[in-house]
Design a protein around this motif. Structure first.
Motif, PDB file in Angstrom:
ATOM      1  N   ILE A  34       0.875  -1.174   0.000  1.00  0.00           N
ATOM      2  CA  ILE A  34       0.000   0.000   0.000  1.00  0.00           C
ATOM      3  C   ILE A  34       0.910   1.222   0.000  1.00  0.00           C
ATOM      4  CG2 ILE A  34      -1.779   1.293   1.236  1.00  0.00           C
ATOM      5  CD1 ILE A  34      -2.454  -1.429   2.640  1.00  0.00           C
ATOM      6  N   THR A  35       0.629   2.172  -0.888  1.00  0.00           N
ATOM      7  CA  THR A  35       1.396   3.412  -0.910  1.00  0.00           C
ATOM      8  C   THR A  35       0.454   4.552  -1.303  1.00  0.00           C
ATOM      9  OG1 THR A  35       3.484   4.433  -1.615  1.00  0.00           O
ATOM     10  CG2 THR A  35       2.233   3.232  -3.306  1.00  0.00           C
ATOM     11  N   GLY A  36       0.990   5.751  -1.365  1.00  0.00           N
ATOM     12  CA  GLY A  36       0.185   6.929  -1.694  1.00  0.00           C
ATOM     13  C   GLY A  36       0.983   7.898  -2.552  1.00  0.00           C
ATOM     14  N   HIS A  37       0.721   9.186  -2.372  1.00  0.00           N
ATOM     15  CA  HIS A  37       1.367  10.204  -3.202  1.00  0.00           C
ATOM     16  C   HIS A  37       2.609  10.788  -2.529  1.00  0.00           C
ATOM     17  CE1 HIS A  37      -0.254  13.453  -0.692  1.00  0.00           C
ATOM     18  NE2 HIS A  37      -1.461  12.918  -0.817  1.00  0.00           N
TER      19      HIS A  37
ATOM     20  N   ALA B  81      -5.413   7.263   4.793  1.00  0.00           N
ATOM     21  CA  ALA B  81      -5.996   6.312   3.849  1.00  0.00           C
ATOM     22  C   ALA B  81      -5.160   5.034   3.780  1.00  0.00           C
ATOM     23  CB  ALA B  81      -6.121   6.948   2.465  1.00  0.00           C
ATOM     24  N   CYS B  82      -3.844   5.190   3.726  1.00  0.00           N
ATOM     25  CA  CYS B  82      -2.952   4.021   3.665  1.00  0.00           C
ATOM     26  C   CYS B  82      -3.066   3.182   4.936  1.00  0.00           C
ATOM     27  CB  CYS B  82      -1.508   4.458   3.454  1.00  0.00           C
ATOM     28  SG  CYS B  82      -1.173   5.131   1.813  1.00  0.00           S
TER      29      CYS B  82
ATOM     30  N   HIS C 142      -4.553  -0.610   5.397  1.00  0.00           N
ATOM     31  CA  HIS C 142      -3.684  -1.610   6.042  1.00  0.00           C
ATOM     32  C   HIS C 142      -4.396  -2.263   7.233  1.00  0.00           C
ATOM     33  CE1 HIS C 142      -0.080  -3.424   7.743  1.00  0.00           C
ATOM     34  NE2 HIS C 142      -0.271  -2.744   8.857  1.00  0.00           N
ATOM     35  N   ARG C 143      -5.019  -1.473   8.070  1.00  0.00           N
ATOM     36  CA  ARG C 143      -5.686  -2.002   9.268  1.00  0.00           C
ATOM     37  C   ARG C 143      -6.930  -2.804   8.908  1.00  0.00           C
ATOM     38  NH1 ARG C 143      -4.651   3.527  12.764  1.00  0.00           N
ATOM     39  NH2 ARG C 143      -2.378   3.251  12.871  1.00  0.00           N
ATOM     40  N   LEU C 144      -7.649  -2.378   7.881  1.00  0.00           N
ATOM     41  CA  LEU C 144      -8.801  -3.145   7.405  1.00  0.00           C
ATOM     42  C   LEU C 144      -8.356  -4.515   6.895  1.00  0.00           C
ATOM     43  CD1 LEU C 144     -11.811  -3.384   6.605  1.00  0.00           C
ATOM     44  CD2 LEU C 144     -11.182  -2.335   4.427  1.00  0.00           C
ATOM     45  N   LEU C 145      -7.308  -4.532   6.090  1.00  0.00           N
ATOM     46  CA  LEU C 145      -6.797  -5.799   5.574  1.00  0.00           C
ATOM     47  C   LEU C 145      -6.327  -6.704   6.709  1.00  0.00           C
ATOM     48  CD1 LEU C 145      -4.849  -4.514   2.447  1.00  0.00           C
ATOM     49  CD2 LEU C 145      -7.028  -5.744   2.478  1.00  0.00           C
ATOM     50  N   LYS C 146      -5.698  -6.120   7.699  1.00  0.00           N
ATOM     51  CA  LYS C 146      -5.243  -6.897   8.852  1.00  0.00           C
ATOM     52  C   LYS C 146      -6.433  -7.555   9.548  1.00  0.00           C
ATOM     53  CE  LYS C 146      -2.298  -6.543  12.927  1.00  0.00           C
ATOM     54  NZ  LYS C 146      -1.418  -5.661  13.706  1.00  0.00           N
ATOM     55  N   GLN C 147      -7.535  -6.823   9.712  1.00  0.00           N
ATOM     56  CA  GLN C 147      -8.750  -7.377  10.313  1.00  0.00           C
ATOM     57  C   GLN C 147      -9.322  -8.513   9.474  1.00  0.00           C
ATOM     58  OE1 GLN C 147     -11.487  -4.133  10.950  1.00  0.00           O
ATOM     59  NE2 GLN C 147     -10.567  -3.617  12.914  1.00  0.00           N
TER      60      GLN C 147
ATOM     61  N   SER D 167      -0.343  -7.008   4.719  1.00  0.00           N
ATOM     62  CA  SER D 167       0.033  -5.961   3.763  1.00  0.00           C
ATOM     63  C   SER D 167       1.176  -5.152   4.344  1.00  0.00           C
ATOM     64  CB  SER D 167      -1.164  -5.050   3.452  1.00  0.00           C
ATOM     65  OG  SER D 167      -1.574  -4.347   4.610  1.00  0.00           O
ATOM     66  N   ARG D 168       1.845  -4.426   3.461  1.00  0.00           N
ATOM     67  CA  ARG D 168       2.964  -3.571   3.854  1.00  0.00           C
ATOM     68  C   ARG D 168       2.698  -2.155   3.341  1.00  0.00           C
ATOM     69  NH1 ARG D 168       7.855  -6.829   1.332  1.00  0.00           N
ATOM     70  NH2 ARG D 168       9.018  -5.022   2.067  1.00  0.00           N
ATOM     71  N   VAL D 169       2.735  -1.180   4.231  1.00  0.00           N
ATOM     72  CA  VAL D 169       2.598   0.224   3.856  1.00  0.00           C
ATOM     73  C   VAL D 169       3.996   0.774   3.611  1.00  0.00           C
ATOM     74  CG1 VAL D 169       1.814   2.526   4.543  1.00  0.00           C
ATOM     75  CG2 VAL D 169       0.512   0.501   5.243  1.00  0.00           C
ATOM     76  N   VAL D 170       4.194   1.365   2.422  1.00  0.00           N
ATOM     77  CA  VAL D 170       5.494   1.933   2.074  1.00  0.00           C
ATOM     78  C   VAL D 170       5.295   3.406   1.714  1.00  0.00           C
ATOM     79  CG1 VAL D 170       7.548   1.713   0.636  1.00  0.00           C
ATOM     80  CG2 VAL D 170       6.182  -0.314   1.135  1.00  0.00           C
ATOM     81  N   LEU D 171       5.812   4.270   2.556  1.00  0.00           N
ATOM     82  CA  LEU D 171       5.763   5.724   2.336  1.00  0.00           C
ATOM     83  C   LEU D 171       7.136   6.286   2.699  1.00  0.00           C
ATOM     84  CD1 LEU D 171       2.335   6.579   4.012  1.00  0.00           C
ATOM     85  CD2 LEU D 171       2.829   6.603   1.557  1.00  0.00           C
TER      86      LEU D 171
END
Length: 140
Positions: A32-35, A45-46, A50-55, A60-64
């Motif tokens: 998951i990433t953003g702008h 949003a990211c 991520h937290r929804l997917l975890k539930q 998932s991995r958030v990369v910012l």
């Protein structure tokens, strides 16, 4: 040269279809990433995705790469990675949040080039509708 993720061919999704795509996807990784210059909207949003997917039991991995200290209170320990390793998303699904232009992706274009599937989720009417699957609504 345009990759499948940069073409003008995409499938618009409903939220239900998006959930099904993610649940049924056989991806070794989900990023998951953003702008660029992430703000509270993008970071929230990211992290929300991520937290929804975890539930849902989906890793998932958030990369910012840039996350201003102003928003650090939103982030739980270990939730955000700040570096994308080239090739890391090969075979993966990448969900891009709050980013209407693929050339403004927070960790650079490479993550989109490496991905097998790109999902573009946004609320900006100016979104260029890039990616394999798109969910864009002003109501979010």
């Amino acid at each position: 040269m345009m990759t499948n993720n940069q073409s003008t061919h995409f499938e618009a999704l409903t939220l239900g279809q998006l959930a099904q795509l993610i649940r049924e996807g056989q991806y070794p990784h989900l990023f998951i990433t953003g702008h660029v210059h992430a703000d509270g909207d993008c970071i929230g949003a990211c992290l929300g995705m991520h937290r929804l997917l975890k539930q849902m039991g989906i890793h998932s991995r958030v990369v910012l790469s840039d996350c201003p200290s102003t928003y650090h209170y939103l982030i739980r320990e270990g939730e955000i990675e700040t570096h994308y390793e080239a090739g890391g998303a090969i075979g993966a699904m990448v969900i891009v949040m709050d980013n209407g232009d693929p050339h403004r992706t927070n960790v650079g274009d490479r993550i989109l080039e490496d991905a097998t599937t790109v999902v573009n989720i946004d609320h900006h009417i100016s979104n260029t509708l890039y990616g394999d699957y798109v969910y864009v609504t002003e109501r979010s």
